[in-house]
Scaffold this motif. Structure first.
Motif, PDB file in Angstrom:
ATOM      1  N   TRP A 144      14.899 -33.941  15.693  1.00 63.35           N
ATOM      2  CA  TRP A 144      14.604 -35.379  15.631  1.00 63.35           C
ATOM      3  C   TRP A 144      15.492 -36.182  16.573  1.00 63.35           C
ATOM      4  O   TRP A 144      15.096 -37.248  17.067  1.00 63.35           O
ATOM      5  N   ASP A 147      14.292 -36.936  20.469  1.00 62.93           N
ATOM      6  CA  ASP A 147      13.256 -37.970  20.572  1.00 62.93           C
ATOM      7  C   ASP A 147      13.839 -39.351  20.264  1.00 62.93           C
ATOM      8  O   ASP A 147      13.530 -40.330  20.957  1.00 62.93           O
ATOM      9  N   ASP A 231       9.416 -42.455  15.517  1.00 63.77           N
ATOM     10  CA  ASP A 231       8.483 -41.637  14.734  1.00 63.77           C
ATOM     11  C   ASP A 231       7.059 -41.748  15.263  1.00 63.77           C
ATOM     12  O   ASP A 231       6.358 -40.737  15.396  1.00 63.77           O
ATOM     13  N   ALA A 234       6.847 -40.552  19.139  1.00 68.42           N
ATOM     14  CA  ALA A 234       6.947 -39.106  19.331  1.00 68.42           C
ATOM     15  C   ALA A 234       5.823 -38.333  18.645  1.00 68.42           C
ATOM     16  O   ALA A 234       5.594 -37.166  18.977  1.00 68.42           O
ATOM     17  N   ASN A 235       5.122 -38.974  17.697  1.00 73.20           N
ATOM     18  CA  ASN A 235       4.084 -38.267  16.922  1.00 73.20           C
ATOM     19  C   ASN A 235       2.811 -39.099  16.832  1.00 73.20           C
ATOM     20  O   ASN A 235       2.287 -39.320  15.729  1.00 73.20           O
ATOM     21  N   GLU A 237      -0.221 -38.509  17.213  1.00 76.26           N
ATOM     22  CA  GLU A 237      -1.366 -37.834  16.605  1.00 76.26           C
ATOM     23  C   GLU A 237      -1.365 -37.946  15.083  1.00 76.26           C
ATOM     24  O   GLU A 237      -2.410 -37.712  14.445  1.00 76.26           O
ATOM     25  N   LEU A 238      -0.229 -38.315  14.489  1.00 72.91           N
ATOM     26  CA  LEU A 238      -0.124 -38.414  13.038  1.00 72.91           C
ATOM     27  C   LEU A 238      -0.519 -39.786  12.513  1.00 72.91           C
ATOM     28  O   LEU A 238      -0.485 -40.007  11.298  1.00 72.91           O
ATOM     29  N   TYR A 270      -0.974 -43.606   8.351  1.00 70.59           N
ATOM     30  CA  TYR A 270      -0.963 -42.166   8.606  1.00 70.59           C
ATOM     31  C   TYR A 270      -2.382 -41.608   8.677  1.00 70.59           C
ATOM     32  O   TYR A 270      -3.266 -42.015   7.916  1.00 70.59           O
ATOM     33  N   MET A 275      -2.219 -34.687   8.982  1.00 71.11           N
ATOM     34  CA  MET A 275      -0.970 -34.214   8.384  1.00 71.11           C
ATOM     35  C   MET A 275      -1.205 -33.008   7.477  1.00 71.11           C
ATOM     36  O   MET A 275      -0.387 -32.084   7.425  1.00 71.11           O
ATOM     37  N   ASP A 278      -1.256 -29.311   9.094  1.00 70.30           N
ATOM     38  CA  ASP A 278      -0.044 -28.524   9.351  1.00 70.30           C
ATOM     39  C   ASP A 278       0.877 -28.480   8.124  1.00 70.30           C
ATOM     40  O   ASP A 278       2.086 -28.279   8.231  1.00 70.30           O
ATOM     41  N   TRP A 282       5.646 -33.064   8.866  1.00 70.96           N
ATOM     42  CA  TRP A 282       6.484 -34.233   9.145  1.00 70.96           C
ATOM     43  C   TRP A 282       7.116 -34.758   7.861  1.00 70.96           C
ATOM     44  O   TRP A 282       8.302 -35.115   7.844  1.00 70.96           O
TER      45      TRP A 282
END
Length: 529
Positions: A144, A147, A231, A234-235, A237-238, A270, A275, A278, A282
């Motif tokens: 973490w 990033d 957050d 960096a993410n 797609e979430l 979200y 989520m 996977d 996260w």
């Protein structure tokens, strides 16, 4: 999970006394733990510890994993030889470091150059043992930290602008552009890592000190994260973002008795389906970090895990939203697989429907009761103590409420008379009347804001929801936590069976973990990766 019968105080570290404009993780934090122990308390509840941005709200942080550099203790750095007392005093003369109110802009302008100076001394060979620990920290927290450090570095390079306003290649995290930025801003990047190292180097020993004194830390995690955060950057797609990285829908709550237009929070929502694919990785990382830093976690807006209010981006109010089903039991089953029984408090205030109650109870999570909400609607009001159940936490008020004295003063005489009748008391000491009422409740845990223990009025309120500016600034002076106050708290704590268990007299005391052992042992922090 169920918790033992206990009690404690709600106080964010920013409110602690210190000569440097803001409460921090230094001597006054340890003194507060000593006060809690002397008063028979076993809980210290805080607000989120993350780095804050515009508005200074701890509920709108730049990261769900990082710590707030403003909380780093300069006194500890002086003790370590990275700063001198004289240079800190000299730097402080240029800023308004108020003893009663935090002026966040002034504090950061004063503090960050001093922290940068510490880094320069470390780089020049000062405190070589700390340099080794810093290297290990960066390695262990890479998942973490890299990033976050790059996000804050680029944010500074863009004069504080949101990541959406950066160049397209940085906004979309083009690997070549990110590598070039790491090289171009190498020193600033490492400095951000160093700030985080200092924060955790100070927070973890403080938590250990509290635990050694039988005090557990209750942390706080907002359900949603800020759009302008590492957050989301960096993410992406979430979250529900469009091709340009802008939110397509945002969070809020619908219109109710208190607001005809609802509340439009604006946080991105979200993508729970993504989520789930996977295994909620996260969220597992987030809670693993939280459980390293805290003993118990309060999940804010718990009802959003059952169903959340979705508002199309661009709306000016929350009126035109809709309820959307949240992850529900699937998320919490996955978390239980990872962590076992969950040391979580469910913030279940507001519009609570049967599905929220069922989700809370399925995982045996304590909910919240607030005494300031109890006196309206007659004897059936669920917040009245005669309706409490053991598996809950009772509060006189929360960080979003007025102080109990201020709240009582704002009521009509008729409303005050109802409260006097229920209490069987005059209400002349309403703050401690409520404290006593909380202590005597069947609720497993009772938590009271320090402002109520000090019997302070509305001037000590820490937050007024919906008000822009003027929040999160209250502080107390270091002469108010005296032996008499501790004795009074201890009296009620013992009377109502909330004292922590005492060790047997002939039981040898465990060796206390030294600060250096905690500072240079990366094992606990490594679990956040």
């Amino acid at each position: 999970m169920r918790f033992p019968r206990s009690s404690g105080l709600l106080l964010h570290p920013t409110a602690l006394p210190s000569p440097w404009g803001v409460g921090d993780l230094g001597p006054s934090a340890y003194q507060f733990v000593d006060f809690l122990a002397a008063a028979g308390q076993s809980l210290w509840q805080i607000l989120p510890l993350g780095p804050t941005g515009y508005g200074d709200s701890p509920y709108q942080c730049f990261s769900a994993f990082a710590g707030n550099p403003g909380l780093i203790s300069l006194d500890h750095l002086i003790q370590r030889g990275l700063l001198s007392y004289d240079e800190v005093v000299e730097a402080s003369r240029r800023y308004d470091l108020n003893a009663d109110q935090v002026h966040y802009g002034e504090v950061l302008a004063f503090k960050l150059p001093l922290l940068r100076h510490c880094y320069e001394r470390l780089r020049e060979g000062g405190a070589p043992d700390m340099a080794v620990a810093f290297t290990q920290f960066c390695r262990d927290q890479r998942a973490w930290l890299d990033d976050y450090a790059l996000f804050m570095t680029l944010k500074e390079a863009h004069d504080g602008r949101s990541w959406h306003d950066w160049e397209a290649e940085l906004r979309t995290r083009d690997p070549k552009a990110l590598a070039e930025a790491r090289t171009q801003y190498a020193e600033a990047f490492t400095l951000q890592q160093f700030f985080q190292f200092l924060f955790f180097q100070q927070w973890l020993p403080l938590k250990a000190y509290a635990n050694e004194h039988q005090i557990r830390i209750i942390g706080d995690a907002p359900i949603f994260v800020a759009y302008d955060s590492a957050d989301v950057w960096a993410n992406p797609e979430l979250f529900f973002l469009d091709a340009e990285g802008k939110p397509t829908v945002v969070a809020g709550v619908p219109p109710d008795y208190f607001s005809a237009t609802g509340q439009l929070w604006g946080n991105p929502l979200y993508n729970w389906q993504r989520m789930a694919e996977d295994g909620y990785a996260w969220w597992i990382k987030r809670l693993r970090a939280a459980f390293t830093q805290m003993d118990i976690l309060r999940l804010d807006h718990f009802r959003g895990f059952a169903a959340y209010w979705e508002v199309p981006a661009g709306e000016e109010t929350a009126i035109n939203g809709r309820w959307v089903k949240g992850p529900g039991a699937a998320l919490f089953k996955r978390l239980e697989e990872e962590f076992g029984a969950l040391p979580i408090i469910a913030e279940d205030l507001g519009l609570i429907t049967p599905d929220v109650i069922a989700l809370r109870d399925q995982f045996d999570l304590p909910g919240m009761k607030v005494l300031q909400f109890a006196f309206g609607g007659g004897s059936s009001n669920v917040y009245l103590p005669h309706h409490h159940v053991p598996n809950c936490v009772i509060y006189s008020g929360t960080h979003d409420n007025n102080t109990t004295v201020g709240w009582f003063e704002d009521l009509t005489e008729e409303e005050r008379e109802v409260i006097r009748g229920y209490l069987g008391r005059s209400g002349s000491d309403i703050a401690w009347d409520f404290l006593r009422l909380a202590m005597m409740s069947v609720a497993d845990m009772a938590v009271v804001p320090l402002q109520d223990v000090l019997r302070l009025d509305a001037r000590a309120r820490i937050n007024t929801p919906g008000r822009l500016g003027g929040n999160w600034g209250w502080r107390f002076r270091d002469d108010v936590l005296n032996a008499g106050l501790a004795h009074g708290l201890h009296f009620f704590t013992e009377m109502y069976g909330r004292l922590p268990p005492q060790p047997e007299p002939d039981e040898p005391a465990e060796d206390a973990t030294t600060e250096d052992e905690l500072i240079y042992d990366p094992v606990d922090l490594a679990t956040t990766a």
